[in-house]
Design a protein around this motif. Structure first.
Motif, PDB file in Angstrom:
ATOM      1  N   VAL A  70       0.827  -1.211   0.000  1.00  0.00           N
ATOM      2  CA  VAL A  70       0.000   0.000   0.000  1.00  0.00           C
ATOM      3  C   VAL A  70       0.858   1.256   0.000  1.00  0.00           C
ATOM      4  CG1 VAL A  70      -1.886   1.231   1.142  1.00  0.00           C
ATOM      5  CG2 VAL A  70      -1.739  -1.264   1.339  1.00  0.00           C
ATOM      6  N   ASP A  71       0.568   2.158  -0.953  1.00  0.00           N
ATOM      7  CA  ASP A  71       1.128   3.502  -0.945  1.00  0.00           C
ATOM      8  C   ASP A  71       0.014   4.466  -0.529  1.00  0.00           C
ATOM      9  OD1 ASP A  71       3.501   2.458  -1.935  1.00  0.00           O
ATOM     10  OD2 ASP A  71       2.955   2.838  -4.019  1.00  0.00           O
ATOM     11  N   VAL A  72       0.396   5.594   0.054  1.00  0.00           N
ATOM     12  CA  VAL A  72      -0.581   6.563   0.550  1.00  0.00           C
ATOM     13  C   VAL A  72      -0.207   7.958   0.080  1.00  0.00           C
ATOM     14  CG1 VAL A  72      -1.748   7.501   2.584  1.00  0.00           C
ATOM     15  CG2 VAL A  72      -0.885   5.168   2.628  1.00  0.00           C
ATOM     16  N   VAL A  73      -1.202   8.715  -0.405  1.00  0.00           N
ATOM     17  CA  VAL A  73      -1.026  10.139  -0.688  1.00  0.00           C
ATOM     18  C   VAL A  73      -2.258  10.867  -0.164  1.00  0.00           C
ATOM     19  CG1 VAL A  73       0.476   9.846  -2.695  1.00  0.00           C
ATOM     20  CG2 VAL A  73      -1.997   9.879  -3.018  1.00  0.00           C
ATOM     21  N   TYR A  74      -2.113  12.184   0.007  1.00  0.00           N
ATOM     22  CA  TYR A  74      -3.158  12.946   0.682  1.00  0.00           C
ATOM     23  C   TYR A  74      -3.800  14.021  -0.194  1.00  0.00           C
ATOM     24  CZ  TYR A  74      -0.547  10.777   4.496  1.00  0.00           C
ATOM     25  OH  TYR A  74       0.115   9.871   5.301  1.00  0.00           O
ATOM     26  N   ASP A  75      -3.476  14.062  -1.475  1.00  0.00           N
ATOM     27  CA  ASP A  75      -4.126  15.019  -2.372  1.00  0.00           C
ATOM     28  C   ASP A  75      -4.155  14.447  -3.789  1.00  0.00           C
ATOM     29  OD1 ASP A  75      -1.796  16.136  -4.064  1.00  0.00           O
ATOM     30  OD2 ASP A  75      -1.061  16.441  -2.028  1.00  0.00           O
ATOM     31  N   GLY A  76      -4.992  15.065  -4.632  1.00  0.00           N
ATOM     32  CA  GLY A  76      -5.199  14.552  -5.976  1.00  0.00           C
ATOM     33  C   GLY A  76      -3.999  14.702  -6.892  1.00  0.00           C
ATOM     34  N   ALA A  77      -3.229  15.763  -6.714  1.00  0.00           N
ATOM     35  CA  ALA A  77      -2.056  15.966  -7.568  1.00  0.00           C
ATOM     36  C   ALA A  77      -1.034  14.856  -7.339  1.00  0.00           C
ATOM     37  CB  ALA A  77      -1.435  17.333  -7.288  1.00  0.00           C
ATOM     38  N   ALA A  78      -0.798  14.528  -6.067  1.00  0.00           N
ATOM     39  CA  ALA A  78       0.139  13.451  -5.749  1.00  0.00           C
ATOM     40  C   ALA A  78      -0.374  12.113  -6.275  1.00  0.00           C
ATOM     41  CB  ALA A  78       0.363  13.378  -4.241  1.00  0.00           C
ATOM     42  N   ALA A  79      -1.693  11.929  -6.251  1.00  0.00           N
ATOM     43  CA  ALA A  79      -2.279  10.685  -6.762  1.00  0.00           C
ATOM     44  C   ALA A  79      -1.996  10.521  -8.249  1.00  0.00           C
ATOM     45  CB  ALA A  79      -3.781  10.666  -6.497  1.00  0.00           C
ATOM     46  N   GLN A  80      -2.164  11.604  -9.001  1.00  0.00           N
ATOM     47  CA  GLN A  80      -1.899  11.538 -10.439  1.00  0.00           C
ATOM     48  C   GLN A  80      -0.430  11.215 -10.711  1.00  0.00           C
ATOM     49  OE1 GLN A  80      -3.398  15.203 -12.170  1.00  0.00           O
ATOM     50  NE2 GLN A  80      -5.388  14.255 -12.550  1.00  0.00           N
ATOM     51  N   GLU A  81       0.457  11.787  -9.918  1.00  0.00           N
ATOM     52  CA  GLU A  81       1.882  11.497 -10.087  1.00  0.00           C
ATOM     53  C   GLU A  81       2.167  10.021  -9.839  1.00  0.00           C
ATOM     54  OE1 GLU A  81       3.918  14.059  -7.409  1.00  0.00           O
ATOM     55  OE2 GLU A  81       3.459  15.904  -8.530  1.00  0.00           O
ATOM     56  N   ARG A  82       1.526   9.433  -8.821  1.00  0.00           N
ATOM     57  CA  ARG A  82       1.777   8.029  -8.502  1.00  0.00           C
ATOM     58  C   ARG A  82       1.271   7.100  -9.611  1.00  0.00           C
ATOM     59  NH1 ARG A  82       3.802  10.530  -4.853  1.00  0.00           N
ATOM     60  NH2 ARG A  82       4.262   9.786  -2.750  1.00  0.00           N
ATOM     61  N   VAL A  83       0.062   7.332 -10.100  1.00  0.00           N
ATOM     62  CA  VAL A  83      -0.481   6.421 -11.114  1.00  0.00           C
ATOM     63  C   VAL A  83       0.262   6.566 -12.436  1.00  0.00           C
ATOM     64  CG1 VAL A  83      -2.759   6.334 -10.045  1.00  0.00           C
ATOM     65  CG2 VAL A  83      -2.321   8.009 -11.845  1.00  0.00           C
ATOM     66  N   ASP A  84       0.956   7.687 -12.624  1.00  0.00           N
ATOM     67  CA  ASP A  84       1.747   7.864 -13.849  1.00  0.00           C
ATOM     68  C   ASP A  84       3.003   6.989 -13.847  1.00  0.00           C
ATOM     69  OD1 ASP A  84       0.016   9.660 -15.025  1.00  0.00           O
ATOM     70  OD2 ASP A  84       1.113  11.449 -14.379  1.00  0.00           O
ATOM     71  N   VAL A  85       3.496   6.663 -12.668  1.00  0.00           N
ATOM     72  CA  VAL A  85       4.787   5.952 -12.607  1.00  0.00           C
ATOM     73  C   VAL A  85       4.704   4.561 -11.993  1.00  0.00           C
ATOM     74  CG1 VAL A  85       6.099   8.100 -12.514  1.00  0.00           C
ATOM     75  CG2 VAL A  85       5.395   7.013 -10.383  1.00  0.00           C
ATOM     76  N   ASN A  86       3.620   4.262 -11.267  1.00  0.00           N
ATOM     77  CA  ASN A  86       3.485   2.952 -10.622  1.00  0.00           C
ATOM     78  C   ASN A  86       2.272   2.209 -11.160  1.00  0.00           C
ATOM     79  OD1 ASN A  86       5.693   3.386  -8.856  1.00  0.00           O
ATOM     80  ND2 ASN A  86       4.384   4.536  -7.463  1.00  0.00           N
ATOM     81  N   GLU A  87       2.327   0.899 -11.109  1.00  0.00           N
ATOM     82  CA  GLU A  87       1.209   0.066 -11.556  1.00  0.00           C
ATOM     83  C   GLU A  87       0.439  -0.418 -10.338  1.00  0.00           C
ATOM     84  OE1 GLU A  87       0.527  -4.224 -13.749  1.00  0.00           O
ATOM     85  OE2 GLU A  87       2.253  -2.994 -14.341  1.00  0.00           O
ATOM     86  N   TYR A  88      -0.809   0.029 -10.213  1.00  0.00           N
ATOM     87  CA  TYR A  88      -1.645  -0.353  -9.080  1.00  0.00           C
ATOM     88  C   TYR A  88      -2.779  -1.256  -9.541  1.00  0.00           C
ATOM     89  CZ  TYR A  88       0.753   3.392  -6.579  1.00  0.00           C
ATOM     90  OH  TYR A  88       1.712   4.181  -6.006  1.00  0.00           O
ATOM     91  N   ASP A  89      -3.125  -2.209  -8.686  1.00  0.00           N
ATOM     92  CA  ASP A  89      -4.293  -3.039  -8.964  1.00  0.00           C
ATOM     93  C   ASP A  89      -5.569  -2.278  -8.623  1.00  0.00           C
ATOM     94  OD1 ASP A  89      -2.980  -5.652  -9.675  1.00  0.00           O
ATOM     95  OD2 ASP A  89      -2.115  -5.349  -7.696  1.00  0.00           O
ATOM     96  N   VAL A  90      -5.535  -1.571  -7.492  1.00  0.00           N
ATOM     97  CA  VAL A  90      -6.720  -0.837  -7.027  1.00  0.00           C
ATOM     98  C   VAL A  90      -6.284   0.511  -6.465  1.00  0.00           C
ATOM     99  CG1 VAL A  90      -8.686  -0.848  -5.433  1.00  0.00           C
ATOM    100  CG2 VAL A  90      -7.911  -3.002  -6.444  1.00  0.00           C
ATOM    101  N   VAL A  91      -7.088   1.542  -6.747  1.00  0.00           N
ATOM    102  CA  VAL A  91      -6.925   2.853  -6.116  1.00  0.00           C
ATOM    103  C   VAL A  91      -8.155   3.111  -5.251  1.00  0.00           C
ATOM    104  CG1 VAL A  91      -6.755   5.343  -6.461  1.00  0.00           C
ATOM    105  CG2 VAL A  91      -5.498   3.791  -7.970  1.00  0.00           C
ATOM    106  N   VAL A  92      -7.930   3.301  -3.960  1.00  0.00           N
ATOM    107  CA  VAL A  92      -9.003   3.693  -3.047  1.00  0.00           C
ATOM    108  C   VAL A  92      -8.998   5.210  -3.024  1.00  0.00           C
ATOM    109  CG1 VAL A  92      -9.881   3.561  -0.692  1.00  0.00           C
ATOM    110  CG2 VAL A  92      -8.709   1.587  -1.693  1.00  0.00           C
ATOM    111  N   LEU A  93     -10.002   5.820  -3.627  1.00  0.00           N
ATOM    112  CA  LEU A  93      -9.955   7.236  -3.976  1.00  0.00           C
ATOM    113  C   LEU A  93     -11.057   8.039  -3.299  1.00  0.00           C
ATOM    114  CD1 LEU A  93      -8.741   9.450  -5.902  1.00  0.00           C
ATOM    115  CD2 LEU A  93     -10.411   8.680  -7.604  1.00  0.00           C
ATOM    116  N   ASP A  94     -10.656   8.933  -2.399  1.00  0.00           N
ATOM    117  CA  ASP A  94     -11.616   9.878  -1.831  1.00  0.00           C
ATOM    118  C   ASP A  94     -12.044  10.846  -2.924  1.00  0.00           C
ATOM    119  OD1 ASP A  94     -13.142  11.226   0.109  1.00  0.00           O
ATOM    120  OD2 ASP A  94     -11.520  12.668   0.438  1.00  0.00           O
ATOM    121  N   ARG A  95     -13.296  11.215  -2.918  1.00  0.00           N
ATOM    122  CA  ARG A  95     -13.791  12.065  -3.995  1.00  0.00           C
ATOM    123  C   ARG A  95     -13.434  13.539  -3.785  1.00  0.00           C
ATOM    124  NH1 ARG A  95     -19.879  12.097  -6.668  1.00  0.00           N
ATOM    125  NH2 ARG A  95     -19.223  13.112  -8.611  1.00  0.00           N
ATOM    126  N   ASP A  96     -13.562  14.012  -2.563  1.00  0.00           N
ATOM    127  CA  ASP A  96     -13.324  15.435  -2.287  1.00  0.00           C
ATOM    128  C   ASP A  96     -11.885  15.634  -1.831  1.00  0.00           C
ATOM    129  OD1 ASP A  96     -16.007  16.247  -2.846  1.00  0.00           O
ATOM    130  OD2 ASP A  96     -16.593  15.372  -0.931  1.00  0.00           O
TER     131      ASP A  96
END
Length: 217
Positions: free
Chosen positions: A27-53
């Motif tokens: 499990v990797d953890v980030v706390y904002d949407g910008a960091a999330a986009q950076e992670r999915v650009d470089v890492n391969e995830y099976d599932v993203v648990v994504l807060d909407r707001d």
């Protein structure tokens, strides 16, 4: 299984990550949407648990980004709103599942596992090969009818190898699937974990080392 938790409530995010790690997930953890986009650009995830707001980049835009990339990653969207219209909107954006807050952790885990199974070719819920029986939901492993107690990382490595159905899995792939991004890529943790796993599973050895390539069951 590798999971990205995206949640701006840091205590909640860290609690979810800790719980999923206990279920033998990386499990990797980030706390904002910008960091999330950076992670999915470089890492391969099976599932993203994504807060909407989310701050910086809204969760809806993160979900759209994942869809636009054409990734096999599944998205479990979280929100404080349980309105039907919000759930429908989230699913139409591209989310694969939707869970309103507050939620039971057992349900979150079950939904993450169900989505993770959809990122690969369908496999039976209980994996069996070479006398090994692995149940991902119960987190139980048996060797020729004898139950084997495994640590979370050992279980995760064995699950990755079992899901490969005899194909060779490289040390790099095991590191990516069973450990989070903070793990030193030059560490010998994979080799040590495989050695311990072999010892616990007993004789004859079922995890085969393929020189220069990796491991297989």
């Amino acid at each position: 299984m590798r999971v990205l938790v995206v949640e701006d409530e840091q205590l909640l995010a860290d609690a979810v990550a800790t719980g999923l790690r206990r279920e033998a997930m990386a499990v990797d953890v980030v706390y904002d949407g910008a960091a999330a986009q950076e992670r999915v650009d470089v890492n391969e995830y099976d599932v993203v648990v994504l807060d909407r707001d989310l701050p910086l980049v809204h969760g809806d835009d993160v979900c759209r980004h994942i869809v636009e990339l054409g990734l096999p990653t599944r998205v479990l969207m979280l929100t404080a709103s349980g309105d039907v219209s919000d759930r429908v909107e989230g699913l139409e954006i591209g989310a694969d599942d939707y869970l309103p807050k507050p939620f039971a952790f057992s349900e979150l885990t079950a939904r993450v596992r169900a989505l993770g199974r959809r990122t690969t070719a369908p496999l039976p819920p209980v994996l069996e090969r070479a006398g090994i029986r692995l149940d991902p939901n119960r987190r139980e492993v048996f060797r020729d009818g004898r139950q084997v107690q495994l640590a979370p990382k050992e279980f995760a490595v064995l699950e990755v190898l079992m899901r490969a159905e005899g194909s060779v899995v490289s040390a790099e792939q095991l590191l990516e699937k069973a450990w989070d991004e903070n793990t030193d890529p030059f560490t010998n943790v994979v080799r040590v974990t495989v050695m311990t796993l072999r010892r616990k599973l007993g004789e004859p050895p079922v995890i085969i080392t393929v020189p220069g390539s990796g491991y297989r069951v």
